[in-house]
Design an enzyme around this catalytic site. Structure first.
Site, PDB file in Angstrom:
ATOM      1  CB  SER A 692     -12.156  10.777  50.071  1.00 17.18           C
ATOM      2  OG  SER A 692     -11.451  11.696  50.871  1.00 17.18           O
ATOM      3  CE  LYS A 735     -11.186  14.724  47.928  1.00 21.64           C
ATOM      4  NZ  LYS A 735     -11.939  13.480  48.134  1.00 21.64           N
TER       5      LYS A 735
END
Length: 795
Positions: A692, A735
């Site tokens: 990611s 996140k």
């Protein structure tokens, strides 16, 4: 004994002495005895006696366990004693040597400051001299002396000088007191002798107790002789067993093993109908074997332990499920905020159970996966309460031996059942809720794989006949509700994960933490710290100050600790005289907890070669800075920061993409062979991996080669391809919350994650954030860089 020590003469009549209660010993006149004294009031009585004439009144307590005896707790008759010696010893205790002088009767007892003082009627005892004794008296005296000889011959340990002294005594009263001091009798019996003032009667009682002791010693000697005759050439262990057997025969207790067998048989009859057929046969066989074995043999002990385990298991016991859906929802809402998916799943489970009463309902194993402190373990307790079932938690963290799950074979020394059977026994029912905590932290070793052992436990098709190696009898686990918890799903073995229904629990937002603190944590913690609800009031700003400045977590565990720290410091202020009520403000929080530990992590000004990425770890979401720099070299790529293989490959892919599009971004293609590129992710001690960070690495590299700064108020996440496409990633809610905690309100996300984000992210969080959903790196660079790079020809 007065000849051995110089002691004062005590006159008869009413006298006042410091009083010291004795726990389990009676002091007789002429008796010399050391005493260990530890109670404060007793030590003070000794000190007061030593200040005056060293005389103290010693009297027996009725109950030796009473620490601070009152007047009704001590006998009336005691002894005036003389303190011969006082020696302080460790632990603030003293050792005293005392000699009994004369009997006395308490007339009045008073507590003076810190010790007892008694008004004592000192008894002038009139003994019977030899010239006044009857034939019966002389015969009794002679019998007592002969009995002393008999005691010595039977092995009684008496100081030789004391035996000589007893032989010289001719007066019944003194003889009775001297002999009583060496008898093995109860303190209440010794007190009975002390309270007998008539010397004749006293000696008769002593003689009776003397004969009792001789009788016991004779029985003991006879038992020893019987056992010795049977022993022959056997070892000492066999000799001791024979002694025990002889004792049982003497006391008529030889039927102990019979009673034990009857008890096991009774327990077996109660559970027999619920046990499988092979289990019934195994228990019957072991009970018969136990009957034939010697009760003290090692094998008998092994069989007893096994029978205790097997017959104590709840073969027939189960609790009735509570199918009240409204009550279940109330309990879940009471104990946990949000977590709607989990609550709905539990309500669905209850609904299915209610509709299939009397039928076999499909078994489901739930697995809660999420960061620490979000309520996974406590959720299990609430589920058990909502269902009306027993709850047992098994901690699996660090277990590396499959025998911990499946049990040890009975052939091993110290063998025990595994944790599953232990949990069933602890619950006391065959249908509890069992929580397998931290299932992602199971370890593998040379002793086997505990995760593989759990496959049988968690498989609905197999656990109907789960066989623990120690028990050796199949036990039906199909009625048990298993709930597993972990921080990460990727570390749970795939076959195990396949048997579970995975429910992801995400971290809490700032607003959710504020609500949880106000509605759950603070109301619970205030009374635990000795305050009433009216005395303490936290402002919302104060709670937010704690959340932002003193915690950095996905859950609320550390938030609870910091609130407790505030309350502890307020408690100190209260005890120092400060008056309430106490209003907790941000300023007071900073004063009590000190300098905030956490500050916003983002950089304020745009920087070249630095991009803000987002990571998801087992403790929640975090922001991470990707730093890139270049130096003269030959085109190599250096990666540091404890990066995993996947992250290294993402960096290589990002660099390859930038090289392939160099001219489009105004970069001289030849520069790549003339420089080395170094990519670093700070906090090098923390391992990092995953795809990611690809978007952030590509942005940092493009900024490095174009000298265009990257906006530091934008965070990003997403996997990239060599073609520049942005692929979806996981953990997006955590996140985004991490970016919000760092005061970054603009986030770049993969477009394919849009539906997931819109569903999972609370509306009040979405309103404060600007979310950019992108399909390729071109869109990322337009948002993240302060200006767009120009193609080489235009530049």
């Amino acid at each position: 004994m007065n000849e051995l020590f110089q002691t004062p003469q005590v006159e008869a009549g009413i006298k006042e002495y410091p009083l010291m209660p004795l726990r389990d010993i009676v002091i007789f006149p002429t008796m010399v005895q050391p005493l260990f004294v530890g109670r404060r009031f007793s030590i003070r009585a000794i000190e007061e006696a030593n200040k005056k004439d060293k005389l103290i009144f010693l009297v027996l307590q009725k109950d030796k366990d009473v620490e601070e005896p009152k007047e009704e707790d001590i006998y009336k008759v005691g002894v005036v004693a003389y303190i011969l010696r006082t020696v302080p010893i460790e632990d603030a205790r003293v050792k005293v040597l005392v000699q009994g002088l004369k009997r006395g009767v308490i007339k009045k007892l008073e507590w003076k400051e810190d010790h007892y003082v008694a008004q004592v009627d000192v008894i002038e005892e009139r003994d019977i001299p030899p010239e006044s004794q009857t034939i019966e008296d002389k015969a009794l005296i002679k019998a007592v002396k002969e009995s002393i000889d008999k005691l010595v011959s039977l092995g009684k340990q008496i100081i030789p000088d004391l035996v000589v002294l007893i032989k010289e005594l001719e007066e019944p009263g003194k003889l009775a007191d001297m002999v009583a001091s060496i008898l093995d009798i109860k303190s209440s019996q010794a007190q009975e002798i002390l309270e007998t003032f008539d010397p004749r009667e006293r000696l008769k009682k002593v003689y009776k107790f003397l004969q009792d002791e001789i009788g016991l010693l004779e029985v003991k000697q006879r038992i020893s002789e019987i056992a010795r005759e049977r022993m022959e050439k056997e070892q000492r262990e066999y000799y001791l067993r024979q002694q025990l057997k002889a004792i049982q025969e003497e006391l008529g207790e030889a039927g102990g093993i019979k009673a034990e067998i009857e008890e096991y048989t009774k327990k077996f009859e109660e559970v027999k109908e619920c046990m499988p057929e092979e289990g019934v046969k195994e228990v019957e066989k072991n009970i018969k074997r136990l009957e034939r074995l010697h009760p003290e043999s090692a094998e008998a002990g092994v069989i007893r332990t096994w029978l205790d385990w097997v017959l104590d298991l709840p073969w027939c016991t189960r609790t009735e499920d509570n199918y009240d859906l409204e009550r279940a929802r109330e309990i879940l809402d009471r104990d946990h905020y949000d977590l709607e998916k989990v609550k709905d799943r539990i309500i669905e489970y209850l609904a299915i159970r209610k509709l299939t009463q009397g039928k076999e309902a499909p078994t489901q194993i739930l697995a809660f996966v999420g960061p620490p402190g979000v309520g996974k373990t406590s959720l299990g307790r609430s589920i058990a309460e909502a269902l009306g079932r027993k709850f047992v938690r098994i901690a699996l963290g660090g277990i590396r031996d499959e025998a911990e799950i499946r049990g040890h074979r009975r052939t091993y020394v110290g063998a025990m059942p595994g944790r599953i059977i232990q949990a069933i026994k602890q619950a006391g029912t065959k249908n509890p809720v069992i929580m397998l905590d931290e299932i992602d932290k199971l370890a593998i070793s040379f002793q086997g794989d505990p995760a593989a052992a759990l496959l049988e436990v968690l498989d609905p098709e197999q656990n109907k006949k789960f066989t623990d190696l120690y028990i050796g009898i199949p036990f039906d686990l199909s009625e048990v509700i298993f709930i597993c918890t972990g921080n990460r799903a990727d570390t749970i073995p795939t076959p195990l994960l396949d048997r579970m229904e995975l429910i992801m629990l995400s971290g809490y937002s700032e607003e959710e933490k504020l609500f949880i603190a106000k509605k759950h944590l603070i109301p619970k913690l205030i009374p635990l710290h000795g305050f009433s609800p009216e005395e303490i009031e936290f402002t919302d700003e104060a709670i937010l100050e704690i959340i932002r400045g003193y915690t950095r977590e996905a859950g609320v565990r550390n938030l609870q600790r910091q609130i407790s720290a505030v309350l502890r410091k307020i408690a100190v202020k209260k005890l120092q005289g400060e008056k309430g009520p106490f209003n907790i403000t941000p300023e007071l929080v900073r004063k009590l907890l000190g300098v905030p530990r956490y500050r916003p992590e983002r950089e304020k000004k745009p920087l070249v070669g630095v991009a803000t990425g987002l990571a998801w770890t087992e403790v929640g979401g975090e922001i991470m800075f990707i730093e890139a720099t270049k130096m003269k070299g030959k085109g190599s790529l250096v990666l540091t920061g404890s990066l995993g293989d996947i992250m290294k490959e993402s960096a290589q892919a990002a660099l390859s993409y930038i090289r392939s599009k160099a001219e489009d971004y105004g970069i001289d293609p030849d520069i790549f062979s003339q420089v080395d590129v170094h990519v670093h992710v700070p906090e090098g001690a923390v391992p990092k991996d995953g795809p990611s960070a690809g978007v952030a690495i590509a942005t940092a590299l493009l900024s490095l080669f174009t000298d265009i700064p990257v906006r530091m108020d934008v965070a990003m996440t997403g996997e990239i391809t060599l073609r520049g496409r942005v692929l979806p990633v996981g953990g997006l809610k955590e996140k985004i919350l991490a970016a919000k905690r760092a005061e970054i309100y603009e986030v770049i996300l993969p477009a394919k994650n849009k539906d997931e984000v819109m569903e999972e992210l609370p509306e009040y969080v979405r309103e404060k954030m600007t979310l950019h959903f992108v399909d390729n790196l071109e869109e990322v660079f337009k948002i993240a860089l302060v200006r767009e790079p120009k193609p080489l020809k235009e530049a």
